[in-house]
Every structure is written in structure tokens, then in C-alpha cells.
Design a protein around this motif. Sequence first.
Motif, PDB file in Angstrom:
ATOM      1  N   VAL A  99       0.852  -1.192   0.000  1.00 36.73           N
ATOM      2  CA  VAL A  99       0.000   0.000   0.000  1.00 36.73           C
ATOM      3  C   VAL A  99       0.891   1.246   0.000  1.00 36.73           C
ATOM      4  CG1 VAL A  99      -1.855   1.211   1.208  1.00 36.73           C
ATOM      5  CG2 VAL A  99      -1.836  -1.289   1.118  1.00 36.73           C
ATOM      6  N   VAL A 100       1.239   1.692  -1.205  1.00 33.47           N
ATOM      7  CA  VAL A 100       2.127   2.853  -1.345  1.00 33.47           C
ATOM      8  C   VAL A 100       1.357   4.147  -1.523  1.00 33.47           C
ATOM      9  CG1 VAL A 100       4.035   1.521  -2.316  1.00 33.47           C
ATOM     10  CG2 VAL A 100       2.327   2.536  -3.854  1.00 33.47           C
ATOM     11  N   LEU A 101       0.050   4.009  -1.857  1.00 33.02           N
ATOM     12  CA  LEU A 101      -0.736   5.212  -2.138  1.00 33.02           C
ATOM     13  C   LEU A 101      -2.108   5.062  -1.485  1.00 33.02           C
ATOM     14  CD1 LEU A 101      -0.014   7.753  -3.883  1.00 33.02           C
ATOM     15  CD2 LEU A 101      -1.489   6.798  -5.646  1.00 33.02           C
ATOM     16  N   ASN A 102      -3.161   5.230  -2.249  1.00 30.41           N
ATOM     17  CA  ASN A 102      -4.514   5.207  -1.691  1.00 30.41           C
ATOM     18  C   ASN A 102      -5.271   3.935  -2.054  1.00 30.41           C
ATOM     19  OD1 ASN A 102      -4.665   5.748  -4.426  1.00 30.41           O
ATOM     20  ND2 ASN A 102      -6.521   6.972  -4.232  1.00 30.41           N
ATOM     21  N   GLN A 103      -4.574   2.974  -2.657  1.00 30.25           N
ATOM     22  CA  GLN A 103      -5.231   1.758  -3.146  1.00 30.25           C
ATOM     23  C   GLN A 103      -4.905   0.566  -2.246  1.00 30.25           C
ATOM     24  OE1 GLN A 103      -7.059   3.635  -5.634  1.00 30.25           O
ATOM     25  NE2 GLN A 103      -6.955   1.612  -6.569  1.00 30.25           N
ATOM     26  N   VAL A 104      -5.944  -0.196  -1.904  1.00 35.24           N
ATOM     27  CA  VAL A 104      -5.749  -1.396  -1.092  1.00 35.24           C
ATOM     28  C   VAL A 104      -6.499  -2.552  -1.764  1.00 35.24           C
ATOM     29  CG1 VAL A 104      -5.887  -2.380   1.231  1.00 35.24           C
ATOM     30  CG2 VAL A 104      -5.865   0.113   0.946  1.00 35.24           C
ATOM     31  N   LEU A 105      -5.805  -3.653  -2.001  1.00 32.38           N
ATOM     32  CA  LEU A 105      -6.415  -4.825  -2.636  1.00 32.38           C
ATOM     33  C   LEU A 105      -6.509  -5.928  -1.596  1.00 32.38           C
ATOM     34  CD1 LEU A 105      -4.390  -4.734  -5.979  1.00 32.38           C
ATOM     35  CD2 LEU A 105      -6.705  -3.868  -5.561  1.00 32.38           C
ATOM     36  N   VAL A 106      -7.734  -6.445  -1.418  1.00 29.17           N
ATOM     37  CA  VAL A 106      -7.970  -7.366  -0.309  1.00 29.17           C
ATOM     38  C   VAL A 106      -8.578  -8.670  -0.793  1.00 29.17           C
ATOM     39  CG1 VAL A 106      -8.903  -7.486   2.040  1.00 29.17           C
ATOM     40  CG2 VAL A 106      -8.633  -5.250   0.941  1.00 29.17           C
ATOM     41  N   GLY A 107      -7.985  -9.769  -0.361  1.00 25.89           N
ATOM     42  CA  GLY A 107      -8.527 -11.093  -0.678  1.00 25.89           C
ATOM     43  C   GLY A 107      -9.133 -11.717   0.570  1.00 25.89           C
ATOM     44  N   PHE A 108     -10.202 -12.503   0.368  1.00 23.29           N
ATOM     45  CA  PHE A 108     -10.892 -13.135   1.498  1.00 23.29           C
ATOM     46  C   PHE A 108     -10.906 -14.654   1.305  1.00 23.29           C
ATOM     47  CE2 PHE A 108     -12.415  -8.827   1.086  1.00 23.29           C
ATOM     48  CZ  PHE A 108     -12.412  -8.357   2.387  1.00 23.29           C
ATOM     49  N   GLY A 109      -9.725 -15.246   1.145  1.00 24.02           N
ATOM     50  CA  GLY A 109      -9.664 -16.678   0.881  1.00 24.02           C
ATOM     51  C   GLY A 109      -9.715 -16.904  -0.614  1.00 24.02           C
ATOM     52  N   ASP A 110     -10.569 -17.795  -1.078  1.00 20.34           N
ATOM     53  CA  ASP A 110     -10.605 -18.066  -2.523  1.00 20.34           C
ATOM     54  C   ASP A 110     -11.445 -17.016  -3.264  1.00 20.34           C
ATOM     55  OD1 ASP A 110     -13.338 -18.811  -2.346  1.00 20.34           O
ATOM     56  OD2 ASP A 110     -12.741 -20.813  -1.685  1.00 20.34           O
ATOM     57  N   ASP A 111     -11.386 -17.080  -4.601  1.00 17.18           N
ATOM     58  CA  ASP A 111     -12.073 -16.084  -5.432  1.00 17.18           C
ATOM     59  C   ASP A 111     -13.576 -16.017  -5.154  1.00 17.18           C
ATOM     60  OD1 ASP A 111      -9.639 -15.607  -6.526  1.00 17.18           O
ATOM     61  OD2 ASP A 111     -10.129 -16.303  -8.560  1.00 17.18           O
ATOM     62  N   TRP A 131      -6.699  -9.162 -10.258  1.00 20.93           N
ATOM     63  CA  TRP A 131      -5.324  -8.648 -10.390  1.00 20.93           C
ATOM     64  C   TRP A 131      -4.364  -9.800 -10.182  1.00 20.93           C
ATOM     65  CZ3 TRP A 131      -1.288  -7.011  -6.680  1.00 20.93           C
ATOM     66  CH2 TRP A 131      -0.296  -6.214  -7.282  1.00 20.93           C
ATOM     67  N   HIS A 132      -3.470  -9.976 -11.131  1.00 19.22           N
ATOM     68  CA  HIS A 132      -2.501 -11.068 -11.086  1.00 19.22           C
ATOM     69  C   HIS A 132      -3.195 -12.403 -10.801  1.00 19.22           C
ATOM     70  CE1 HIS A 132       1.031  -8.034 -10.356  1.00 19.22           C
ATOM     71  NE2 HIS A 132       0.342  -7.810 -11.449  1.00 19.22           N
ATOM     72  N   GLY A 133      -4.325 -12.590 -11.494  1.00 19.61           N
ATOM     73  CA  GLY A 133      -5.024 -13.870 -11.445  1.00 19.61           C
ATOM     74  C   GLY A 133      -5.897 -14.095 -10.231  1.00 19.61           C
ATOM     75  N   GLN A 134      -6.093 -13.078  -9.418  1.00 21.91           N
ATOM     76  CA  GLN A 134      -6.845 -13.258  -8.181  1.00 21.91           C
ATOM     77  C   GLN A 134      -8.002 -12.275  -8.086  1.00 21.91           C
ATOM     78  OE1 GLN A 134      -4.231 -12.562  -4.843  1.00 21.91           O
ATOM     79  NE2 GLN A 134      -5.627 -13.515  -3.387  1.00 21.91           N
ATOM     80  N   ARG A 135      -9.153 -12.744  -7.628  1.00 20.24           N
ATOM     81  CA  ARG A 135     -10.268 -11.836  -7.357  1.00 20.24           C
ATOM     82  C   ARG A 135      -9.987 -11.086  -6.061  1.00 20.24           C
ATOM     83  NH1 ARG A 135     -13.333  -9.728 -10.686  1.00 20.24           N
ATOM     84  NH2 ARG A 135     -15.270  -9.793  -9.501  1.00 20.24           N
ATOM     85  N   LEU A 136     -10.204  -9.785  -6.079  1.00 22.24           N
ATOM     86  CA  LEU A 136      -9.859  -8.966  -4.917  1.00 22.24           C
ATOM     87  C   LEU A 136     -10.864  -7.831  -4.732  1.00 22.24           C
ATOM     88  CD1 LEU A 136      -6.069  -8.659  -5.807  1.00 22.24           C
ATOM     89  CD2 LEU A 136      -6.965  -9.892  -3.810  1.00 22.24           C
ATOM     90  N   MET A 137     -11.033  -7.436  -3.488  1.00 24.01           N
ATOM     91  CA  MET A 137     -11.767  -6.210  -3.197  1.00 24.01           C
ATOM     92  C   MET A 137     -10.808  -5.054  -3.472  1.00 24.01           C
ATOM     93  SD  MET A 137     -13.194  -4.876   0.506  1.00 24.01           S
ATOM     94  CE  MET A 137     -14.797  -5.677   0.526  1.00 24.01           C
ATOM     95  N   ARG A 138     -11.314  -4.035  -4.160  1.00 21.16           N
ATOM     96  CA  ARG A 138     -10.459  -2.890  -4.500  1.00 21.16           C
ATOM     97  C   ARG A 138     -10.959  -1.666  -3.734  1.00 21.16           C
ATOM     98  NH1 ARG A 138     -11.087   0.676  -9.368  1.00 21.16           N
ATOM     99  NH2 ARG A 138      -9.125   1.735  -9.710  1.00 21.16           N
TER     100      ARG A 138
END
Length: 460
Positions: free
Chosen positions: A391-403, A426-433
Motif C-alpha cells: 500500500v504505497v498510495l490510496n489503493q488497497v487490494l484485499v482477498g478473502f480466501g478463494d475467489d 489482479w494477477h489472477g486473483q479476485r480482490l476487493m479494490r
Amino acid sequence: MDSLLDLLTNAAARAAAHREGVAERPVFPSDVDLDAVRTALGSLAEGPTPAAEVIDELVDAVEPALVATTGPRYFGFVVGGALDAATAADVLTSGWDQPAFNAFTSPAAAVVEDVAGGWLKELLGLPVGTSFGFVTGGQGANTVSLAAARHHVLAEAGWDVEQRGLLGGPPLRVVANNERHATIDRALRLLGLGTGALEPVATDAQGAIDVADLAHVLAGGPDGPTIVCLQAGNVNSGAFDDFTAAIAEAHDHGAWVHVDGAFGLWAAANPATRHLTAGIEAADSWATDGHKWLNVPYDVGYAFCAHPHAHASSMSYSAAYLTGQGQGGLRAPGDYVLESSRRARGFATWAALRQLGRTGVAELVERCCALARRFSEQLGALDNVTIANDVVLNQVLVGFGDDERTDRVIEKVQRSGECWMGATTWHGQRLMRISVSSWRTTEADVDRSVAAILAATENI
Ligand SMILES: *Cc1c(COP(=O)(O)O)cnc(C)c1O
């Protein structure tokens, strides 16, 4: 009959009431019945309706379907929050209704854009001679910048693209980070270059350009007209390309360097994050948004160009009935954008910059970044939750186990009405943005959102 004053006062009061209540209404209207909204809008009337009634009908019909984008817990799509002064200036912009084509159609609009554009350059640390256009947003800024780039690199090859078009001209290479924003692709389509012209460059684990691969791609094709697209603020992770190295590499090959910094360019306006944009001033064009991190109401973005002649050559036109280009020594705003008749976007931008001042802009950027870190720390501490990016800026990518589980959690959060975050792959993974980009968001809003996310992860 109501006076215009009554009408505008009522409209302003309803807008203000919306703003005042926006923190506590459901962030997304999941339960709204869109057929009911459609019905409330009625059918095309045979005759006129009094203006006051029109406004009441409009507000009553659409209010239930509004999204709380100006509220403190909207974290989707890097949507900004609309500062008070900028909102009021935008109301005036409609009231004044100035076509901001040149100093002849509106001296006021031309001067304001000139002043606000100068302030933007100063804040973002762009070279003094840089030209600018107030466009509709990031898409407009990328398109205008790449049109200027197309003009410049083909002119250097002896080809006048505005007059001759692309057919039969020298081939033009476009080299870009493979995690570029899709508006770059659309700009290439609109400019007749086509997405097939794109030569993708690999990215690193954070989504920043791999400079060694950039060198490899550039060396792998013929010399000649070339455009390199870099990114300040990866659309998912917020990562920054290494501008010093990438721009030097691209310039060694005679390429034009365009930087898409729709939100990330604002890192340059904050001393604590400025290092992320180191070397960026050596680029040839830059795109950023006003309606994202600067918190100006929709719709405004800025296209900056280190080659004013290329910028104006790609955009300007003249016609016998037009007068006033360059009148009184003033730049004609219409020479740097796609539209001729256009909204006077400078007023709201000027108001936002005036309200915040230099330190206010820096604080806004810094606060959003700190709140993003707060999200990352709190969510990262939960069981079965992972933070996928640095987290270098204002963006956070969050995973909750599997897609599948991640998608279920995101949907539940979106339906909760407590906050709204989008989903990405992102990079093959479902994520909360999560994008933190509103002046209204506080630590308490982050804590409340984390609680809503935690609740959504239970029994799922
Ligand atoms: C949002 C965004 C765009 C497009 O901007 P609009 O204002 O939606 O047209 C382009 N690039 C990046 C990196 C973005 O985040």
C-alpha cells in the motif's frame, strides 16, 4: 410563477440537503426499484411544465437511486468527493453558462483556465513551458495527449498526420505497460492507431513497468516514430513506474513518453509521496483527473504537454466565422481539447485549488494515503484476509480466501449500505479494490467500514 432565484435556491437547498444526509444514507441504493424511478420520471409530456415542478419531480424521482459518492464511505473506482467550494463554483458555472472556447466566447473562462492551469503545473511539478487542456476526464486527457504524441513523432518523420492521416504514413509503434488503464486502448482506437499496434511490456510483482523488458521491447522493433505509455498509480495497486529509468530508456530510442496519472500524479503534490513520481517531469505528456483525487465535481481532467506546438497542432482548427484565438495574448482553451463548445471547467478547478491551497492539497493526499494504510493494517490483521499489494498510495487490494468467497464478501459489503468497494481481478486473483480519495473520509469511517467488512465475512 417562481423567480429564477426561488428555483435555484430550491435546487441548491435540495443538493445541500442531499450532501448533509449523504453520510447516513445507504452508500449504494441496493433496494431501489428502478421501474418505480422510471415511472416517476413519467412519459414525454405534450406541453410545458412549470420549472419549479420540474425540479421537484426530478429530485423526488431520482433521489432514491442516487449513490453516496460524495459521502465519506464510498471507496469504489477512485471516485472523489466534490469539495464544497468546487461544488458551488460548478453551480455558478451552470448559471453563467459560458462556452469556454476562447477569450472571445468567454474572457472569464479563458482567464480562469489560464490561471488554474498554471497552478496545477506548479502543484504537480511540471515544467514551466507545459501546455494544458481542461478535458472531460482521464479518458479525454489520455486521448488528447496521445493525439499530440502522434502529431509529434510523425512530424519528426516528415509526415503531417493532421493533413494526410495515417494511411500510407510511416509505421508508428506504441509501447505500454501491460497493466495500463483501458482508456489508453480506447484512445489508440479513436486515434486510428488501433489496439493491435500495442507492444506490451511486462510488469513487476506490484504492477510497475519492468524497465529491462521495456528496453528489450524497444530494442526488438524498428527505430522510428514511437510512443511509450507509463503509469503513475497502477489502477489496481497504486504502484508507480520507475520514471527516471523508463523515460531515459524511451528517450534513448527517440520515443515520446506519455504518463497516465489519472489519480497517481497527485502524489507529486504531497511532499511525503512526491518521491513516487521522481523523474516524471522529463516525460512529454501527462494525464490526470480533477474529479478523482482533487475532489472537483464531475467532469474534469487535465492533459499536459511539454510540447505546446504539438498539443495545439493536434487539437486546434480555425474557420472563417471564428475569431478570438489568442485574443489579448490569452491562450484559447479550445485549442488544447477535443471539443469546441464546452463547459467552462476552469471555475470549479480554480475553486478547489483556492479552497485547499498548496498545503490543503498535500494534506488531502496524505490523509487518504494514511487512511488506506489504516484499512490495510486493520483488514490484514483479520483471519483469512490478505492484503495483495504494497500500500504505497490510496489503493488497497484485499482477498478473502478463494475467489468465490472474495466475491461473496464484496457483494455482501456492497449490499450492506455501510460502505461501497468494487471488485477486481489482479494477477489472477479476485480482490476487493479499495480506493480512498474523498476529503470527507475520516478514521472513524475506515473503522466503521472495516466493521462492515468483518460482519460480511461471518457465516459466508
Ligand atoms: C480513472 C482512470 C482513467 C480514466 O479516467 P476517467 O476520468 O474515468 O476518464 C485513466 N487512467 C487511470 C489510471 C485511471 O485511474
